[in-house]
Design a protein around this motif. Sequence first.
Motif, mmCIF file in Angstrom:
data_model
loop_
_atom_site.group_PDB
_atom_site.id
_atom_site.type_symbol
_atom_site.label_atom_id
_atom_site.label_comp_id
_atom_site.label_asym_id
_atom_site.label_seq_id
_atom_site.Cartn_x
_atom_site.Cartn_y
_atom_site.Cartn_z
ATOM 1 N N ASP A 85 45.169 34.634 39.270
ATOM 2 C CA ASP A 85 45.985 35.416 39.036
ATOM 3 C C ASP A 85 45.339 36.588 40.287
ATOM 4 N N PRO A 86 45.707 37.167 41.019
ATOM 5 C CA PRO A 86 45.148 38.090 41.596
ATOM 6 C C PRO A 86 44.612 39.678 41.288
ATOM 7 N N LEU A 87 45.526 39.468 40.732
ATOM 8 C CA LEU A 87 45.292 41.198 39.544
ATOM 9 C C LEU A 87 43.825 41.293 39.296
ATOM 10 N N PRO A 88 43.172 40.193 38.485
ATOM 11 C CA PRO A 88 41.651 40.284 38.196
ATOM 12 C C PRO A 88 40.774 39.549 39.477
ATOM 13 N N LEU A 89 41.647 39.044 40.200
ATOM 14 C CA LEU A 89 40.657 38.072 40.739
ATOM 15 C C LEU A 89 41.320 38.592 42.983
ATOM 16 N N PRO A 90 40.827 39.596 43.139
ATOM 17 C CA PRO A 90 42.074 40.405 44.681
ATOM 18 C C PRO A 90 40.292 40.003 45.704
ATOM 19 N N ASP A 91 39.472 38.996 45.518
ATOM 20 C CA ASP A 91 39.375 38.553 45.970
ATOM 21 C C ASP A 91 38.901 36.714 46.302
ATOM 22 N N LEU A 92 39.341 36.461 46.987
ATOM 23 C CA LEU A 92 40.153 34.752 47.375
ATOM 24 C C LEU A 92 38.793 33.977 48.303
ATOM 25 N N SER A 93 38.297 34.258 49.116
ATOM 26 C CA SER A 93 37.619 34.445 50.218
ATOM 27 C C SER A 93 36.543 32.731 49.749
ATOM 28 N N THR A 94 36.124 32.693 48.820
ATOM 29 C CA THR A 94 34.982 31.733 48.234
ATOM 30 C C THR A 94 36.508 30.542 48.589
ATOM 31 N N LEU A 95 37.428 31.358 47.755
ATOM 32 C CA LEU A 95 38.854 29.389 47.813
ATOM 33 C C LEU A 95 39.131 29.300 49.626
ATOM 34 N N ASP A 96 39.135 30.324 49.533
ATOM 35 C CA ASP A 96 39.365 29.747 51.142
ATOM 36 C C ASP A 96 38.290 29.123 52.040
ATOM 37 N N ALA A 97 36.845 29.510 51.791
ATOM 38 C CA ALA A 97 35.995 28.602 52.516
ATOM 39 C C ALA A 97 36.434 27.152 52.351
ATOM 40 N N ALA A 98 36.050 27.228 50.859
ATOM 41 C CA ALA A 98 36.658 25.660 49.953
ATOM 42 C C ALA A 98 37.852 24.900 50.775
ATOM 43 N N ILE A 99 38.736 25.647 50.945
ATOM 44 C CA ILE A 99 39.717 24.624 52.030
ATOM 45 C C ILE A 99 40.631 25.315 53.362
ATOM 46 N N ALA A 100 39.183 25.466 54.067
ATOM 47 C CA ALA A 100 38.951 26.214 55.486
ATOM 48 C C ALA A 100 40.038 25.132 56.560
ATOM 49 N N PRO A 104 46.789 30.518 33.689
ATOM 50 C CA PRO A 104 46.436 31.358 35.094
ATOM 51 C C PRO A 104 44.737 31.438 35.887
ATOM 52 N N VAL A 105 44.633 31.200 36.665
ATOM 53 C CA VAL A 105 42.947 31.330 35.987
ATOM 54 C C VAL A 105 42.711 32.924 36.328
ATOM 55 N N ALA A 106 42.016 33.362 35.792
ATOM 56 C CA ALA A 106 42.049 35.514 36.033
ATOM 57 C C ALA A 106 40.645 35.675 35.618
ATOM 58 N N SER A 107 39.499 34.618 35.717
ATOM 59 C CA SER A 107 37.824 35.219 35.859
ATOM 60 C C SER A 107 37.113 34.204 36.660
ATOM 61 N N GLU A 108 35.601 34.739 37.049
ATOM 62 C CA GLU A 108 34.867 34.333 38.250
ATOM 63 C C GLU A 108 34.527 33.114 37.769
ATOM 64 N N ALA A 109 34.971 32.851 36.513
ATOM 65 C CA ALA A 109 33.817 31.524 36.296
ATOM 66 C C ALA A 109 35.087 30.346 36.745
ATOM 67 N N GLU A 110 36.385 30.854 35.976
ATOM 68 C CA GLU A 110 37.462 29.986 36.126
ATOM 69 C C GLU A 110 37.823 30.128 37.613
ATOM 70 N N LEU A 111 37.322 30.722 38.574
ATOM 71 C CA LEU A 111 37.382 30.462 39.709
ATOM 72 C C LEU A 111 36.766 29.237 40.252
ATOM 73 N N ALA A 112 35.135 29.557 40.102
ATOM 74 C CA ALA A 112 34.503 28.643 40.474
ATOM 75 C C ALA A 112 34.957 27.757 39.982
ATOM 76 N N GLU A 113 35.772 27.190 39.503
ATOM 77 C CA GLU A 113 35.770 25.805 38.808
ATOM 78 C C GLU A 113 36.541 25.371 39.802
ATOM 79 N N VAL A 114 37.767 26.019 40.022
ATOM 80 C CA VAL A 114 38.921 26.030 41.152
ATOM 81 C C VAL A 114 38.457 25.699 42.596
#
Length: 441
Positions: A108-123, A55-65
């Motif tokens: 994991d949206p518990l430590p990452l409750p804002d996925l708007s950057t991902l939303d923009a990437a796949i909009a 599971p992706v659980a940090s801002e750095a991991e989210l940026a990679e995704v």
Amino acid sequence: MTDEPPLDRRAAESRTGDEPHRPPSAEPEPVDAGPEPTDDGPVPLTAPRDGTPPPVASEAELAEVVARFAAGTGPVALDAERASGYRYSQRAYLVQLRRAGSGTALIDPLPLPDLSTLDAAIADAEWVLHAASQDLACLAEVGLRPRRLFDTELAARLAGFERVGLAALTEQLLGFSLEKHHSAADWSSRPLPESWLTYAALDVEMLTDLRDALDAELTRQGKSAWAAEEFAALVRSGSRPPRVRAEPWRRTSGIHRVRGARAQARVRSLWYARDQIAVRRDAAPGRVLPDSAIIAAAELDPRDEKTLLTLPGFGGRSVRRLARTWLAALDDARELPEDALPVTPAVEGPPPPHRWAERDPVAAGRLARCREVVVRIAGSHTLPPENLIAPDSIRRLAWSPPEEITEATVADTLRGFGAREWQIGLLLGELTVALAPPPAA
């Protein structure tokens, strides 16, 4: 169409390690044919083709995704896991995505409750979900809102499949079997077991393959435009939070057995006492106090702890610890003045159909004729009647038709109920005739 090579059952049978799947050698069979029968049956799908990601659980991991999915191609398969039956909220506790060229990600949206950057990437991509209406609201809470989507469950309904669950469709159209034994798990628990993560990854493993098979079937049946209207309607309304009911306590299971306004006040008081505790604990209300216990206490009206704890549903340790809370709620109901007791709410819309013949025989006749039209036209197009038109729309139309019954007025009425243009096009002529009084004998 996705650029990712679709899974193929023969490739799955012969693959080893991370060897890629071979593309299928034929187009999907029509809905009435199903997959080729084999002696061995469907191939169990037990692991994602790229392995189970952590599971992706940090801002750095989210940026990679985000970077990975922005660079991918084709549709994006999405799913979300909630903890219904365990938690009060309907929030997402895991978000799963897969895209050609991007692989699979579990977030994991518990430590990452804002996925708007991902939303923009796949909009700009089409999002593929199964039973999208169940997940769109919780995805919106974390900032994920589709602009275009394909709902594989809804597509299967429009195509006339009898079994529209993800596992059933995957088996019938793609020849793989999916285990669904973790569907009712408590996804709010941490850490999530590896077997649960594998299950979650498999939920998006084949969604784009399934989307392509269903899209081909809808095209074959001439229903692609219908599906496009339905999916657009989901995009417009699917992420809205559910409508808050004026008196939610009236939906307590078994309340039909509770007679009298004072007894109903006891249901109401206990329901709200339970709800406050459930919100505070973020626990499903039924885990705080079952509906059956509320009904039992409302019927008997116990006045002391000893009597209360003999009732069904009050035997658990956590329920017993709250005995004074339940007794206080019953006291509150007992002390209410008469003018503060619940009253039967005014019914919005038409009455239950079984009362129509007595209250308005003419309307009952209209309803019978309209229902016959819907069932017949749905059958001729291999559709469930409820997907051809919402049953409530037909009841409202039959109960209060336009003053002047013409195709234009009937069409406007149906649009006001939310009917799509393809539905109106199929039904309009015959519904207009059905609404008119039958000719005198």
